[in-house]
Scaffold this motif. Structure first.
Motif, short mmCIF file in Angstrom:
data_model
loop_
_atom_site.label_atom_id
_atom_site.label_comp_id
_atom_site.label_asym_id
_atom_site.label_seq_id
_atom_site.Cartn_x
_atom_site.Cartn_y
_atom_site.Cartn_z
N SER A 122 13.92 -50.05 -26.69
CA SER A 122 14.25 -51.35 -26.55
C SER A 122 12.96 -52.39 -27.00
CB SER A 122 14.11 -51.68 -24.84
OG SER A 122 14.43 -53.14 -24.78
N SER A 124 13.27 -55.29 -30.18
CA SER A 124 12.95 -56.47 -29.68
C SER A 124 11.43 -57.04 -29.89
CB SER A 124 13.27 -56.71 -28.12
OG SER A 124 12.65 -55.87 -27.25
N THR A 174 7.71 -52.93 -33.58
CA THR A 174 8.54 -52.44 -34.76
C THR A 174 7.40 -52.18 -35.88
OG1 THR A 174 10.26 -53.76 -33.99
CG2 THR A 174 10.29 -53.26 -36.37
#
Length: 265
Positions: A32, A36, A41
């Motif tokens: 998740s 998000s 990331t």
């Protein structure tokens, strides 16, 4: 005062109790955040770029002296090996079961899955050959969730401990271990735990080492941080809460400024 809030157990807990039981939750939270939170990331993709980059290529260096060939013959053999390997590795239909990624792209996918989910698996499969694809080896990447202990329910998280009634071996979160602690097989589920599907749920037992070839049937990509640890933990585990708070900060600040602006109007 420094240790307030740091709660530990007075008893020794094995990895299957404090890792395997919580791994499904850690994976879902890490994924998740990866989807998000820009910080999560970039952390995973930076590791991917730093470790494999565009992919690890073969640079053959055969031992000419051991083979009894000259230096020129060794160079020719090295070049031939690299060309043959590239014929397989650079073709998506040759390198993967799905035909969607070549060997170098699969390295990137495997690394990101390993760092995000804690571990991932590469299954050696066999495909059809033709003039353009002379080699039958195919790689199938397996998501960490699908390697789990066989169960009669579809509730997630499933029970991580089980026993193989045929061999008497213990199964820790899909990893079958003999009485000496050696990994002998992996249990791969055909669907994801908790998935709504019309398929009949079943598990395939894949032996870690082929009896006929003596070679691995499957690769388990993970970092072990404890003895007797058979499943990996996401690299984001120590900082999940911190990344979540950092991700929420800009939104909270924007709401606060909007509230202050409304008060002045």
């Amino acid at each position: 005062e420094i240790l307030i809030g740091l709660v530990g157990s007075e008893m020794c807990i094995r990895d299957r109790q404090d890792i395997d039981r919580h791994n499904s939750v850690l994976r879902s939270r890490a994924r998740s955040l990866y989807m998000s939170a820009p910080l999560a990331t970039s952390a995973i993709k930076t590791l991917r770029t730093a470790i494999v980059g565009p992919g690890l290529y073969l640079h053959a260096q055969v031992d000419g002296k051991m083979l009894g060939i000259s230096e020129d013959e060794s160079k020719k053999l090295n070049k031939l090996l690299e060309m043959e390997f590239e014929l397989w590795a650079a073709d998506r239909r040759s390198a993967s079961v799905s035909g969607l990624s070549d060997f170098y792209e699969q390295q990137q996918i495997a690394l990101m899955a390993w760092k995000t989910s804690g571990d991932t698996f590469a299954l050696f499969d066999v495909g059809e050959t033709d003039i353009l694809h002379p080699y039958s080896l195919r790689l199938r990447l397996i998501e960490a969730d699908r390697v789990c202990t066989p169960s009669t329910t579809n509730v997630s998280p499933l029970s991580t401990y089980g026993k193989n009634t045929d061999t008497g071996n213990n199964i820790y979160d899909g990893v079958e271990v003999n009485e000496k602690g050696r990994v002998v097989a992996y249990h791969i589920r055909n669907t994801f735990p908790g998935e709504l599907s019309t398929e009949t749920v079943k598990w395939a037992r894949v032996e870690a080492i082929g009896k006929r070839t003596g070679m691995p049937n499957i690769l388990h990509i993970m970092d072990a941080e404890r003895p007797e640890q058979y499943r990996g933990v996401t690299s984001l585990a120590p900082c999940i809460e911190n990344i979540m708070q950092l991700g929420r900060y800009p939104v909270s600040y924007t709401h606060l400024r909007a509230h202050e602006t409304d008060q002045y109007l």
